[in-house]
Scaffold this motif. Structure first.
Motif, short mmCIF file in Angstrom:
data_model
loop_
_atom_site.label_atom_id
_atom_site.label_comp_id
_atom_site.label_asym_id
_atom_site.label_seq_id
_atom_site.Cartn_x
_atom_site.Cartn_y
_atom_site.Cartn_z
N GLY A 139 -22.38 12.04 4.15
CA GLY A 139 -22.15 11.84 2.70
C GLY A 139 -20.57 11.67 2.67
O GLY A 139 -20.28 11.07 1.55
N LEU A 140 -19.98 12.48 3.35
CA LEU A 140 -18.61 12.45 3.30
C LEU A 140 -17.90 10.89 3.57
O LEU A 140 -16.96 10.57 3.05
N ARG A 141 -18.53 10.62 4.56
CA ARG A 141 -18.11 9.11 5.19
C ARG A 141 -18.47 7.97 4.03
O ARG A 141 -17.62 7.28 3.84
N ARG A 142 -19.49 8.11 3.46
CA ARG A 142 -20.02 7.24 2.33
C ARG A 142 -18.90 7.38 1.31
O ARG A 142 -18.47 6.39 0.64
N THR A 143 -18.67 8.47 0.93
CA THR A 143 -17.82 8.70 -0.27
C THR A 143 -16.30 8.34 -0.02
O THR A 143 -15.73 7.59 -0.84
N MET A 144 -15.78 8.58 1.33
CA MET A 144 -14.45 8.39 1.57
C MET A 144 -14.35 6.49 1.75
O MET A 144 -13.35 6.21 1.59
N ALA A 145 -15.49 6.18 2.28
CA ALA A 145 -15.48 4.69 2.11
C ALA A 145 -15.15 3.96 0.86
O ALA A 145 -14.67 2.88 0.59
N MET A 146 -15.90 4.44 -0.17
CA MET A 146 -15.76 4.08 -1.60
C MET A 146 -14.36 4.42 -1.94
O MET A 146 -13.70 3.36 -2.67
N VAL A 147 -13.74 5.66 -1.60
CA VAL A 147 -12.44 5.68 -1.99
C VAL A 147 -11.42 4.63 -1.33
O VAL A 147 -10.58 4.17 -1.95
N ARG A 148 -11.63 4.40 0.11
CA ARG A 148 -10.76 3.29 0.60
C ARG A 148 -10.82 2.17 -0.01
O ARG A 148 -10.13 1.34 -0.03
N ASP A 149 -12.20 1.72 -0.51
CA ASP A 149 -12.37 0.32 -0.84
C ASP A 149 -11.62 0.15 -2.42
O ASP A 149 -10.98 -0.83 -2.59
N ALA A 150 -11.76 1.43 -3.05
CA ALA A 150 -11.12 1.20 -4.21
C ALA A 150 -9.50 1.13 -4.39
O ALA A 150 -8.77 0.47 -5.01
N THR A 151 -8.98 1.94 -3.28
CA THR A 151 -7.58 2.11 -3.06
C THR A 151 -7.25 0.56 -2.34
O THR A 151 -6.33 -0.01 -2.98
N LEU A 152 -8.04 -0.13 -1.47
CA LEU A 152 -7.33 -1.08 -1.05
C LEU A 152 -7.58 -2.34 -2.03
O LEU A 152 -6.75 -3.41 -1.98
N LYS A 153 -8.53 -2.14 -2.95
CA LYS A 153 -8.58 -3.36 -4.13
C LYS A 153 -7.63 -3.37 -4.67
O LYS A 153 -6.90 -4.32 -5.36
N VAL A 154 -6.61 -2.33 -4.97
CA VAL A 154 -5.30 -2.05 -5.58
C VAL A 154 -4.23 -2.70 -4.74
O VAL A 154 -3.46 -3.50 -5.02
N LEU A 155 -4.35 -2.06 -3.45
CA LEU A 155 -2.97 -2.29 -2.79
C LEU A 155 -3.09 -3.52 -1.96
O LEU A 155 -1.87 -4.00 -1.56
N GLU A 156 -4.24 -4.20 -1.98
CA GLU A 156 -4.02 -5.57 -1.25
C GLU A 156 -3.76 -6.59 -2.41
O GLU A 156 -3.34 -7.80 -1.87
N LYS A 157 -3.60 -6.27 -3.56
CA LYS A 157 -3.14 -7.26 -4.67
C LYS A 157 -2.03 -7.01 -5.23
O LYS A 157 -1.14 -7.96 -5.52
N LYS A 158 -1.41 -5.71 -4.93
CA LYS A 158 0.00 -5.45 -5.22
C LYS A 158 0.84 -5.68 -4.23
O LYS A 158 0.58 -5.71 -3.12
N THR A 159 1.94 -6.36 -4.56
CA THR A 159 3.13 -6.96 -3.51
C THR A 159 4.41 -6.16 -3.58
O THR A 159 4.39 -5.36 -4.51
N LEU A 160 5.43 -6.47 -2.85
CA LEU A 160 6.85 -5.77 -3.08
C LEU A 160 7.38 -5.93 -4.36
O LEU A 160 8.16 -5.37 -4.67
N VAL A 161 6.77 -7.24 -5.05
CA VAL A 161 7.54 -7.29 -6.50
C VAL A 161 7.13 -6.16 -7.38
O VAL A 161 7.80 -5.74 -8.11
#
Length: 140
Positions: A109-131
């Protein structure tokens, strides 16, 4: 939590994004404007240069500058270079995966939850740039 090294790296990249097109910027100028210890900053900028985020020019008029337009480099890429994985657990990391030795990944369950956290974080960080790291008023 971002390490101090990553915080300093992102602040420096934001400053270089703001100064993009103005030519090389001295390490001392970056350190002074962003309140970063210069010796620490030197190692961070060298690392970013080794990974082709930055270029540098030596001699008079020298310093560091972004290798490409700041809109082309994601914050996720910069974090991975400076700090490694974005995921909070190695078993959910996309680029630095390591199997956990103490659990069954298929039922964890910890892995499943942390995968969701990773995905949500990456959704933001992959769209945001140095600008997006350029200082200014908070918009929201």
């Amino acid at each position: 939590m971002l390490s101090k090294k990553t915080q300093y790296g992102l602040k420096a990249l934001g400053y270089l994004a703001e100064k993009h097109g103005e030519g090389p910027i001295l390490i001392a100028d970056i350190a002074a404007h962003k309140n970063i210890p210069i010796k620490f900053l030197e190692s961070i900028l060298l690392l970013l240069k080794q990974h082709q985020i930055l270029n540098s020019k030596k001699g008079k008029g020298g310093g560091y500058f972004l290798a490409e337009h700041p809109k082309k480099t994601t914050i996720a890429k910069a974090i991975r270079i400076v700090d490694g994985p974005i995921a909070m657990l190695p078993c959910v990391s996309l680029n630095f995966y390591e199997k956990c030795s103490d659990c069954d990944e298929t039922h964890c369950g910890l892995r499943r939850t942390m995968a969701m956290v990773r995905d949500a974080t990456l959704k933001v960080l992959e769209k945001k740039t140095l600008v997006d790291l350029i200082d200014g008023d908070l918009v929201g």
